[in-house]
Design a protein around this motif. Structure first.
Motif, PDB file in Angstrom:
ATOM      1  N   CYS A  94      14.094  22.154  83.299  1.00  6.33           N
ATOM      2  CA  CYS A  94      14.552  21.256  82.234  1.00  6.33           C
ATOM      3  C   CYS A  94      13.691  21.501  81.001  1.00  6.33           C
ATOM      4  O   CYS A  94      12.641  22.124  81.091  1.00  6.33           O
ATOM      5  N   SER A 105      12.012  19.270  79.435  1.00  2.00           N
ATOM      6  CA  SER A 105      10.813  18.521  79.828  1.00  2.00           C
ATOM      7  C   SER A 105      11.114  18.007  81.231  1.00  2.00           C
ATOM      8  O   SER A 105      12.249  18.086  81.688  1.00  2.00           O
ATOM      9  N   TYR A 106      10.114  17.486  81.894  1.00  4.93           N
ATOM     10  CA  TYR A 106      10.370  16.870  83.204  1.00  4.93           C
ATOM     11  C   TYR A 106      10.152  15.360  83.136  1.00  4.93           C
ATOM     12  O   TYR A 106       9.252  14.882  82.442  1.00  4.93           O
ATOM     13  N   CYS A 107      10.953  14.636  83.904  1.00  6.37           N
ATOM     14  CA  CYS A 107      10.757  13.202  84.087  1.00  6.37           C
ATOM     15  C   CYS A 107       9.811  13.012  85.279  1.00  6.37           C
ATOM     16  O   CYS A 107      10.015  13.646  86.325  1.00  6.37           O
ATOM     17  N   TYR A 164       9.770  10.772  87.341  1.00 11.03           N
ATOM     18  CA  TYR A 164      10.461  10.179  88.497  1.00 11.03           C
ATOM     19  C   TYR A 164      11.534  11.096  89.069  1.00 11.03           C
ATOM     20  O   TYR A 164      12.331  10.683  89.897  1.00 11.03           O
ATOM     21  N   CYS A 165      11.569  12.340  88.626  1.00 11.44           N
ATOM     22  CA  CYS A 165      12.688  13.218  88.994  1.00 11.44           C
ATOM     23  C   CYS A 165      12.854  13.313  90.510  1.00 11.44           C
ATOM     24  O   CYS A 165      11.912  13.607  91.231  1.00 11.44           O
ATOM     25  N   PHE A 183      11.158  22.217  91.378  1.00  6.65           N
ATOM     26  CA  PHE A 183      10.393  22.734  90.240  1.00  6.65           C
ATOM     27  C   PHE A 183       8.978  23.174  90.614  1.00  6.65           C
ATOM     28  O   PHE A 183       8.229  23.599  89.748  1.00  6.65           O
ATOM     29  N   GLY A 235      17.997  20.685  88.009  1.00  7.68           N
ATOM     30  CA  GLY A 235      17.506  20.959  86.672  1.00  7.68           C
ATOM     31  C   GLY A 235      18.482  20.508  85.567  1.00  7.68           C
ATOM     32  O   GLY A 235      19.106  19.465  85.684  1.00  7.68           O
ATOM     33  N   LYS A 279      19.837  16.371  80.244  1.00  4.65           N
ATOM     34  CA  LYS A 279      18.996  15.481  79.450  1.00  4.65           C
ATOM     35  C   LYS A 279      18.552  16.197  78.169  1.00  4.65           C
ATOM     36  O   LYS A 279      17.581  15.802  77.521  1.00  4.65           O
ATOM     37  N   PHE A 303      15.586  15.535  75.393  1.00  7.80           N
ATOM     38  CA  PHE A 303      14.391  16.376  75.460  1.00  7.80           C
ATOM     39  C   PHE A 303      14.411  17.531  74.460  1.00  7.80           C
ATOM     40  O   PHE A 303      13.364  18.058  74.105  1.00  7.80           O
ATOM     41  N   HIS A 330      21.762  12.050  80.592  1.00  5.69           N
ATOM     42  CA  HIS A 330      20.723  11.228  81.205  1.00  5.69           C
ATOM     43  C   HIS A 330      19.975  10.544  80.056  1.00  5.69           C
ATOM     44  O   HIS A 330      19.198  11.185  79.350  1.00  5.69           O
TER      45      HIS A 330
HETATM   46  S1  SF4 Z   1      15.556  13.726  86.255  1.00  3.13           S
HETATM   47 FE1  SF4 Z   1      16.975  15.259  85.436  1.00  3.13          FE
HETATM   48  S2  SF4 Z   1      16.218  15.706  83.387  1.00  3.13           S
HETATM   49 FE2  SF4 Z   1      14.575  14.653  84.445  1.00  3.13          FE
HETATM   50  S3  SF4 Z   1      13.348  16.344  85.276  1.00  3.13           S
HETATM   51 FE3  SF4 Z   1      14.808  15.748  86.856  1.00  3.13          FE
HETATM   52  S4  SF4 Z   1      16.571  17.117  86.640  1.00  3.13           S
HETATM   53 FE4  SF4 Z   1      15.321  17.233  84.742  1.00  3.13          FE
END
Ligand code: SF4
Length: 445
Positions: free
Chosen positions: A157, A159-161, A163-164, A170, A204, A237, A241, A274
């Protein structure tokens, strides 16, 4: 929100063409420079050994309010925090880092990861294609009409969340990764499954791919052979991002032309955005991107989990939905935080999630009330927590399946014993024997 004052640290590389992304030591240095808080900086070093973190220059410069990082929802969403690991795990990783023993570090990190439920929802065992499938792990066929496709090049992605629920993809462990390397495997699967009407391209974030690569997945679906594919969804997202993906990134225009071709083919094209917080829609690049996307004929829908520290109050959701409706984005789902990764840091009890959803709904007009939730995406299907009720002397959660592997279970209310602390499906207990049917049903597709 306009750019926030950055202090003396040089800003990360800024380019609309490709995201400047920070992770590891550079991210730690930036956090220390902007916050002057060594604890926050140490958390970056330690927690990012276990969970994946990278943050785009757009998020760092345009979304995060550095004057109050601890109280900032975007900081909490995208940056490591020591409470994401249990105190024992944090100390164990920090100790072995200090000792500089790389072999031991790998061992400790793998051990912590294994205890963070890297594949929620039995994804590795339940969602794979049947015996006539391609045999890879880049396609999921969970519901009869819908197939999820995970292009290999889209398994990251911008950026990363924090809470993903796909964090395991990843962190570089092949046993924990879904990926499809060849669009031909997708079409071969669809050849054998004419019942599929919806294809969801996901990751992703598939929009990290160059348009040319994405087109290799989308364009075959427009051929007459795949007329049964009526809807193409893309989960992303990027608007939050890296909105430049839809503006002046090198092939941003090509991307929009590709979307136009999909729409002209008669398919319904849905961008599943998202969106976690109203701030993500407040910047000029994000608003320009929405305008350009709508002009392609694509429909924009929004979904996000309800996350502690980020959006766990009714006012935030009400504002988000109102802003979305103003911009012609359709609120779609409010999810429950999945049972994986830094769940204890981010999770919200189901009872509170119900209260927040209901209170948010009461603040908006009918057009803002289209987000179903709170919804748990479980191995059984999508479980809506409709509310809490008193049946005689007994308090219960009222539940309903919105999607299920077994369609016969969809739409029928069922009950679980009320538990004010429950945060996920596996903590719920059926109220009666007949309710147990809903907790057991896992017929193969
Ligand atoms: S929740 Fe979605 S946008 Fe956020 S890091 Fe995970 S895959 Fe990527």
């Amino acid at each position: 929100m306009s750019s926030v004052t950055q202090g003396g640290f040089p800003p990360p590389e800024r380019s609309a063409a490709a995201p400047g992304v920070l992770s590891g030591q550079r991210l730690r240095d930036l956090v220390l420079d902007r916050t002057k808080d060594p604890e926050l900086a140490e958390a970056v070093t330690v927690v990012s050994q276990v969970l994946p973190f990278k943050v785009s220059s757009y998020v760092l410069d345009e979304l995060i309010d550095w004057t109050d990082p601890a109280g900032d929802p975007i900081y909490r969403m995208t940056l490591p925090h020591r409470d994401m690991l249990g105190p024992g795990d944090f100390a164990a990783v920090a100790d072995v880092l200090r000792a500089g023993d790389r072999a031991q570090l790998r061992k400790v990190v793998d051990d912590v990861r294994d205890r963070l439920n890297p594949h929620p929802g039995d994804q590795l065992t339940r969602n794979l294609p049947g015996l006539d499938g391609p045999g890879g792990t880049g396609i999921q066929h969970k519901y009869r009409d819908t197939v999820l496709v995970f292009p290999r090049q889209g398994q990251t992605c911008h950026s990363y969340c924090g809470y993903c629920f796909r964090w395991a993809q990843f962190v570089g462990r092949p046993d924990l990764r879904f990926a499809l390397g060849d669009p031909g495997e997708m079409t071969a699967y669809l050849d054998r499954h004419p019942e599929v009407t919806d294809v969801l391209i996901t990751g992703g974030d598939p929009l990290v791919m160059r348009t040319e690569l994405l087109a290799r997945y989308l364009e075959p679906l427009l051929a007459p052979d795949y007329a049964h594919v009526r809807t193409i969804r893309i989960g992303t997202k990027a608007l939050s991002f890296w909105p430049y993906r839809f503006l002046d990134a090198p092939d941003g225009d090509h991307l929009l032309r590709l979307f136009e071709r999909v729409v002209r083919s008669g398919r319904h094209l849905a961008l599943m955005l998202h969106l976690s917080h109203p701030r993500e829609l407040a910047t000029k690049p994000a608003r320009q991107a929405v305008e350009r996307l709508l002009a392609t004929g694509a429909v924009l829908r929004s979904q996000a989990p309800l996350i502690r520290h980020v959006n766990d109050d009714a006012a935030t959701w009400a504002t988000l939905w109102q802003d979305e409706v103003s911009l012609s984005i359709v609120p779609y789902y409010l999810f429950v935080e999945r049972d994986t990764g830094a769940r204890e840091y981010y999770q919200v009890p189901l009872a509170r999630a119900v209260d927040i959803h209901h209170a948010a709904v009461r603040r908006v007009s009918g057009l803002g009330r289209t987000a179903r939730g709170p919804v748990m995406s479980t191995s059984l299907g999508k479980v809506l927590v409709s509310g809490v009720a008193d049946l005689g002397a007994e308090r219960v959660f009222v539940l309903q399946l919105l999607r299920a592997r077994d369609e016969n279970l969809v739409g029928r209310p069922f009950f679980a014993r009320f538990d004010p602390a429950a945060t996920w499906w596996d903590q719920l207990v059926p109220r009666s024997e007949s309710d147990g049917e809903f907790f057991r049903g896992l017929p193969p597709i």
